[in-house]
Design a protein around this motif. Structure first.
Motif, PDB file in Angstrom:
ATOM      1  N   MET A 140       0.847  -1.177   0.000  1.00 24.10           N
ATOM      2  CA  MET A 140       0.000   0.000   0.000  1.00 24.10           C
ATOM      3  C   MET A 140       0.893   1.241   0.000  1.00 24.10           C
ATOM      4  O   MET A 140       2.005   1.195   0.525  1.00 24.10           O
ATOM      5  CB  MET A 140      -0.941  -0.020   1.195  1.00 24.10           C
ATOM      6  N   GLU A 166       6.022   2.458  -0.610  1.00 21.44           N
ATOM      7  CA  GLU A 166       5.212   1.259  -0.428  1.00 21.44           C
ATOM      8  C   GLU A 166       5.540   0.589   0.903  1.00 21.44           C
ATOM      9  O   GLU A 166       6.709   0.404   1.244  1.00 21.44           O
ATOM     10  CB  GLU A 166       5.464   0.268  -1.563  1.00 21.44           C
ATOM     11  N   THR A 177       4.066  -2.622   3.800  1.00 24.99           N
ATOM     12  CA  THR A 177       3.194  -3.767   4.029  1.00 24.99           C
ATOM     13  C   THR A 177       2.375  -3.603   5.304  1.00 24.99           C
ATOM     14  O   THR A 177       1.347  -4.255   5.467  1.00 24.99           O
ATOM     15  CB  THR A 177       4.006  -5.068   4.122  1.00 24.99           C
ATOM     16  N   GLN A 178       2.852  -2.716   6.205  1.00 22.53           N
ATOM     17  CA  GLN A 178       2.144  -2.492   7.471  1.00 22.53           C
ATOM     18  C   GLN A 178       2.501  -1.126   8.014  1.00 22.53           C
ATOM     19  O   GLN A 178       3.625  -0.647   7.848  1.00 22.53           O
ATOM     20  CB  GLN A 178       2.522  -3.568   8.496  1.00 22.53           C
ATOM     21  N   ASN A 196      -2.670  -4.041   3.904  1.00 21.10           N
ATOM     22  CA  ASN A 196      -3.309  -3.911   2.605  1.00 21.10           C
ATOM     23  C   ASN A 196      -4.810  -4.167   2.711  1.00 21.10           C
ATOM     24  O   ASN A 196      -5.248  -5.011   3.495  1.00 21.10           O
ATOM     25  CB  ASN A 196      -2.707  -4.901   1.602  1.00 21.10           C
ATOM     26  N   ASP A 197      -5.564  -3.434   1.942  1.00 19.01           N
ATOM     27  CA  ASP A 197      -7.025  -3.590   1.864  1.00 19.01           C
ATOM     28  C   ASP A 197      -7.738  -3.285   3.179  1.00 19.01           C
ATOM     29  O   ASP A 197      -8.812  -3.824   3.444  1.00 19.01           O
ATOM     30  CB  ASP A 197      -7.395  -4.991   1.365  1.00 19.01           C
ATOM     31  N   ASN A 237      -6.325   1.541  -0.272  1.00 12.14           N
ATOM     32  CA  ASN A 237      -4.972   0.994  -0.160  1.00 12.14           C
ATOM     33  C   ASN A 237      -3.897   2.069  -0.080  1.00 12.14           C
ATOM     34  O   ASN A 237      -2.767   1.875  -0.525  1.00 12.14           O
ATOM     35  CB  ASN A 237      -4.670   0.016  -1.292  1.00 12.14           C
TER      36      ASN A 237
END
Length: 129
Positions: free
Chosen positions: A1, A16, A18-19, A33-34, A71
């Motif tokens: 994201m 970018e 991931t968390q 993500n999402d 995202n």
């Protein structure tokens, strides 16, 4: 994201991840993500970013807002200090000074100063345990 961490002075991070972990008025919250759309008020605390390449980044944040949509995570901070810019000796001195003020029974702003100084030390030393 896509994650953007912005202070009034500059863009501290854009990339970018991931968390993302941040402290809001409702407590710590992690974004993956999402994640569902979200808007929250940031408290004094660390913002931790797990970048897509596996590196971790942290910043001390003092107020602001976080928004998650489509995202993308946008962190608009009132004040932010990335870990690599924090002078540990200065931060530790700030903790000592703030502890004295809190001990004198100063108002809540002294407690905020203590929380801010402690956050600076934790972020600078990567001590999130």
């Amino acid at each position: 994201m896509q994650v953007d961490l912005v202070s009034p002075e500059e863009i501290l991070f854009s990339g970018e991840c991931t968390q993302v972990l941040a402290r809001t008025s409702d407590g710590d919250i992690a974004f993956l993500n999402d994640h569902a759309p979200f808007i929250g008020v940031l408290e004094i605390g660390a913002v931790r970013l797990w970048q897509a390449d596996g590196t971790q980044t942290a910043a001390a944040v003092r107020g602001g807002f976080v928004e998650v949509s489509g995202n993308a995570v946008t962190i608009l901070s009132d004040i932010a200090e990335p870990a690599e810019r924090i002078d540990l000796d200065t931060a530790r001195a700030m903790v000592s000074e703030a502890e004295v003020e809190v001990g004198r029974g100063e108002d809540e702003s002294a407690q905020d100063e203590l929380r801010w100084a402690q956050t600076l030390v934790r972020v600078a030393t990567n001590d999130f345990g």
